[in-house]
Design an enzyme around this catalytic site. Structure first.
Site, short mmCIF file in Angstrom:
data_model
loop_
_atom_site.label_atom_id
_atom_site.label_comp_id
_atom_site.label_asym_id
_atom_site.label_seq_id
_atom_site.Cartn_x
_atom_site.Cartn_y
_atom_site.Cartn_z
N GLU A 174 -0.51 4.81 -0.60
CA GLU A 174 -1.33 6.00 -0.88
C GLU A 174 -0.53 7.27 -0.70
O GLU A 174 0.30 7.38 0.20
CB GLU A 174 -2.55 6.02 0.06
CG GLU A 174 -3.58 4.98 -0.33
CD GLU A 174 -4.76 4.96 0.63
OE1 GLU A 174 -4.74 5.65 1.66
OE2 GLU A 174 -5.72 4.22 0.33
N ARG B 130 -1.48 -2.73 -18.44
CA ARG B 130 -2.77 -2.04 -18.44
C ARG B 130 -2.74 -0.98 -17.36
O ARG B 130 -2.74 -1.30 -16.16
CB ARG B 130 -3.92 -2.99 -18.11
CG ARG B 130 -4.10 -4.17 -19.00
CD ARG B 130 -5.51 -4.73 -18.88
NE ARG B 130 -6.36 -4.05 -19.82
CZ ARG B 130 -6.36 -4.29 -21.13
NH1 ARG B 130 -5.58 -5.18 -21.66
NH2 ARG B 130 -7.16 -3.60 -21.92
N LYS C 190 -1.62 0.02 -25.09
CA LYS C 190 -1.97 -0.09 -26.51
C LYS C 190 -0.68 -0.08 -27.33
O LYS C 190 0.16 -0.94 -27.11
CB LYS C 190 -2.98 1.00 -26.85
CG LYS C 190 -4.29 0.79 -26.05
CD LYS C 190 -5.35 1.83 -26.28
CE LYS C 190 -6.55 1.55 -25.38
NZ LYS C 190 -7.56 2.61 -25.46
N ASP D 175 -5.78 13.14 -25.58
CA ASP D 175 -5.86 11.76 -25.08
C ASP D 175 -5.22 10.88 -26.16
O ASP D 175 -5.85 10.53 -27.15
CB ASP D 175 -7.32 11.38 -24.84
CG ASP D 175 -7.49 9.93 -24.42
OD1 ASP D 175 -6.49 9.18 -24.41
OD2 ASP D 175 -8.64 9.54 -24.11
N THR E 157 -3.29 5.67 -22.10
CA THR E 157 -3.17 4.32 -21.56
C THR E 157 -1.72 3.89 -21.83
O THR E 157 -1.04 4.50 -22.65
CB THR E 157 -4.09 3.33 -22.28
OG1 THR E 157 -3.85 3.44 -23.69
CG2 THR E 157 -5.56 3.62 -22.02
N TYR F 220 0.85 -1.20 0.00
CA TYR F 220 0.00 0.00 0.00
C TYR F 220 0.88 1.24 0.00
O TYR F 220 1.83 1.32 0.77
CB TYR F 220 -0.92 0.03 1.23
CG TYR F 220 -2.36 -0.18 0.83
CD1 TYR F 220 -3.04 0.81 0.13
CD2 TYR F 220 -3.03 -1.35 1.14
CE1 TYR F 220 -4.35 0.63 -0.27
CE2 TYR F 220 -4.35 -1.54 0.73
CZ TYR F 220 -5.00 -0.55 0.04
OH TYR F 220 -6.29 -0.74 -0.36
#
Ligand SMILES: *Cc1c(COP(=O)(O)O)cnc(C)c1O
Length: 496
Positions: free
Chosen positions: A92, A280, A274, A245, A271, A90
């Site tokens: 954060e 991903r 691609k 984008d 992303t 974790y």
């Protein structure tokens, strides 16, 4: 543990203590081996049911021709990051300012991912910052809107049926589909139905009326380079932010084989799975420093960094996926190799060859060509719907997707096919292989057109006819496609 043992048994002789320690050790090592049996068993032993399905998927990927324009085969180092111990942590907050302890190495990894992401696009860290935490492209876009546009503020993006992405604000006449259109007011712009090209004059006209806070330059199905300079001029006329984008083309941009949006944009999202060929995930680049100088000569500074970082966390997300962030770091490093540039050039060369081949066989291509990694076929002159074409191709192990073409009456029954070359290029396909692919596609579509003539208008009837009357033709073609495809290696683990 042993010192406590000794303390507890301090009335014993040293020989007795040694015996005790030995027996305690034996007990612990048995416990360890129990752990390795239950927690460290290989997937194929611990869950054969799931393992069999994964192996089938691997076989499908190996045997088929993957031509979905947004897909790719990522590399072994990326897969190794994804399945590493980083998945356990974790973290954060931003690197250096975490809400949890134990992040000294995680911080190093995330700083490295940031640095390499900026380097991949030759960005000066004084002018650009980056957030590598978004879970994927859609959350990255929503984080930008959340941080930069007030609730129900206005956004403009390319309409979904014209090649835009859902997250650019898609809604229909009866329903708000994307959350972007629920929580913000979205106004689409379109392509010219005759040429298939984005109508920039119309964007300006609409933007002057609508006064959006942000305009999106980005596409999921458009075979031409975008005119970012023109987008910038439009944004400047109405005082809007320009968000590019570049999800589909970010690999091509990194390799310098298509125009970069960075010169003209305030924000760039992408992303990483691609054409970039990473994990991903999603990332957001934002400008820092001076945004403009006002009439009194005062500098107006960008405030995007804190807005966007806070929108990602704590606004929308919790713990970042550090395994994916490590994978971003290594994927960004890969973009700097000469092999990556060769790969990106080959993607475009393959798309052009695909386009030429299909055109020479009499297929209509929207905009008449391609400058990127994909093309859009218009099947209306051929008498087969996009759905039927997609189905017959899938039946012979060629994967692509139906798509609306400009001027389509219904988005539910699209007339086009979107076909891309990044995944095949990763497997080593060159122009002469694309010629073979063109023949396979043409054979399948000819068969589909033949079947569609007699099967009636409905997709279910078409599917029935494929299986009842044409199964031997379909099987023969599928065997040929699979035999061909299997010759090309896939990156990743050999078995899965
Ligand atoms: C793929 C894509 C996205 C969304 O990415 P996901 O990772 O599927 O959420 C956003 N914008 C564009 C232009 C895309 O092509």
């Amino acid at each position: 543990m042993f010192s406590r043992l000794i303390f507890k048994y301090n009335n014993f002789s040293s020989g007795q203590i040694r015996t005790l320690i030995t027996s305690q050790r034996a007990k612990m090592s048995k416990e360890c081996s129990d752990i390795s049996k239950t927690l460290n068993a290989n997937l194929w032993d611990s869950d054969p049911e799931l393992w069999e399905i994964i192996k089938k998927e691997k076989k499908r990927q190996l045997r088929g021709l993957e031509m979905i324009a947004s897909e790719n085969f990522t590399t072994l180092p990326v897969l190794q990051c994804l399945s590493s111990c980083l998945s356990n942590k974790y973290s954060e907050g931003m690197p250096g300012q975490r809400y949890y302890g134990g992040n000294q190495f995680i911080d190093q990894i995330e700083f490295l991912a940031q640095k390499r992401s900026l380097e991949a696009y030759n960005l000066n860290p004084e002018e650009w910052g980056v957030n590598v935490q978004p879970y994927s492209g859609s959350p990255a876009n929503f984080a930008v809107y959340t941080g930069v546009v007030e609730p129900h503020g206005r956004i403009m993006g390319l309409d979904l049926p014209d090649g835009g992405h859902l997250t650019h604000g898609f809604f229909t006449q009866t329903k708000k589909i994307s959350a972007t259109s629920m929580f913000f007011e979205s106004m689409p712009y379109r392509v010219n139905p005759e040429t298939g090209l984005i109508d920039y004059d119309k964007i300006l006209e609409t933007a002057k009326l609508f006064r959006p806070k942000l305009i999106i330059a980005g596409v999921t199905c458009y075979s031409r380079a975008l005119d970012y300079k023109r987008f910038r001029q439009i944004c400047d006329e109405v005082g809007a932010y320009l968000m590019a984008d570049m999800a589909h083309i970010s690999g091509l941009v990194a390799a310098g084989v298509t125009p970069s949006p960075f010169e003209y944009s305030d924000i760039v999202t992408t992303t990483t799975h691609k054409s970039l060929r990473g994990p991903r995930a999603g990332i957001i680049f934002f400008r820092k420093g001076v945004r403009s100088v006002n009439g009194k000569g005062e500098k107006i500074l960008y405030d995007l960094e804190s807005r966007i970082n806070q929108a990602v966390f704590p606004g929308l997300q919790g713990g970042p996926h550090e395994n994916a962030i490590a994978a971003i770091a290594t994927a960004m490093k890969q973009t700097k190799s000469p092999d990556f540039v060769t790969y990106a050039k080959q993607i475009v060369a393959n798309a052009k060859r695909l386009c030429d081949g299909l055109q020479s066989k009499g297929y209509k291509i929207v905009t008449g060509g391609t400058e990127v990694h994909m093309l859009l076929m218009d099947l209306r002159p051929k008498g087969i719907s996009g759905a039927k074409a997609e189905y017959i191709l899938e039946e012979v192990s060629i994967a692509c997707n139906k798509n609306t073409v400009p001027g389509d009456k219904s988005a539910l029954n699209p007339s086009g096919l979107r076909i891309g070359t990044p995944a095949l290029t990763t497997r080593g396909f060159k122009e002469e292989n694309i010629d073979d692919v063109v023949n396979f596609i043409d054979c399948a579509l000819q068969l589909g057109i033949e079947i569609a003539k007699t099967s009636g208008p409905k997709l279910v009837d078409f599917k029935k006819a494929v299986h009842e009357h044409f199964s031997s033709e379909v099987t023969a073609l599928r065997n040929e496609v699979e035999k061909y495809s299997e010759q090309f290696p896939l990156p990743g683990y050999p078995e899965y």
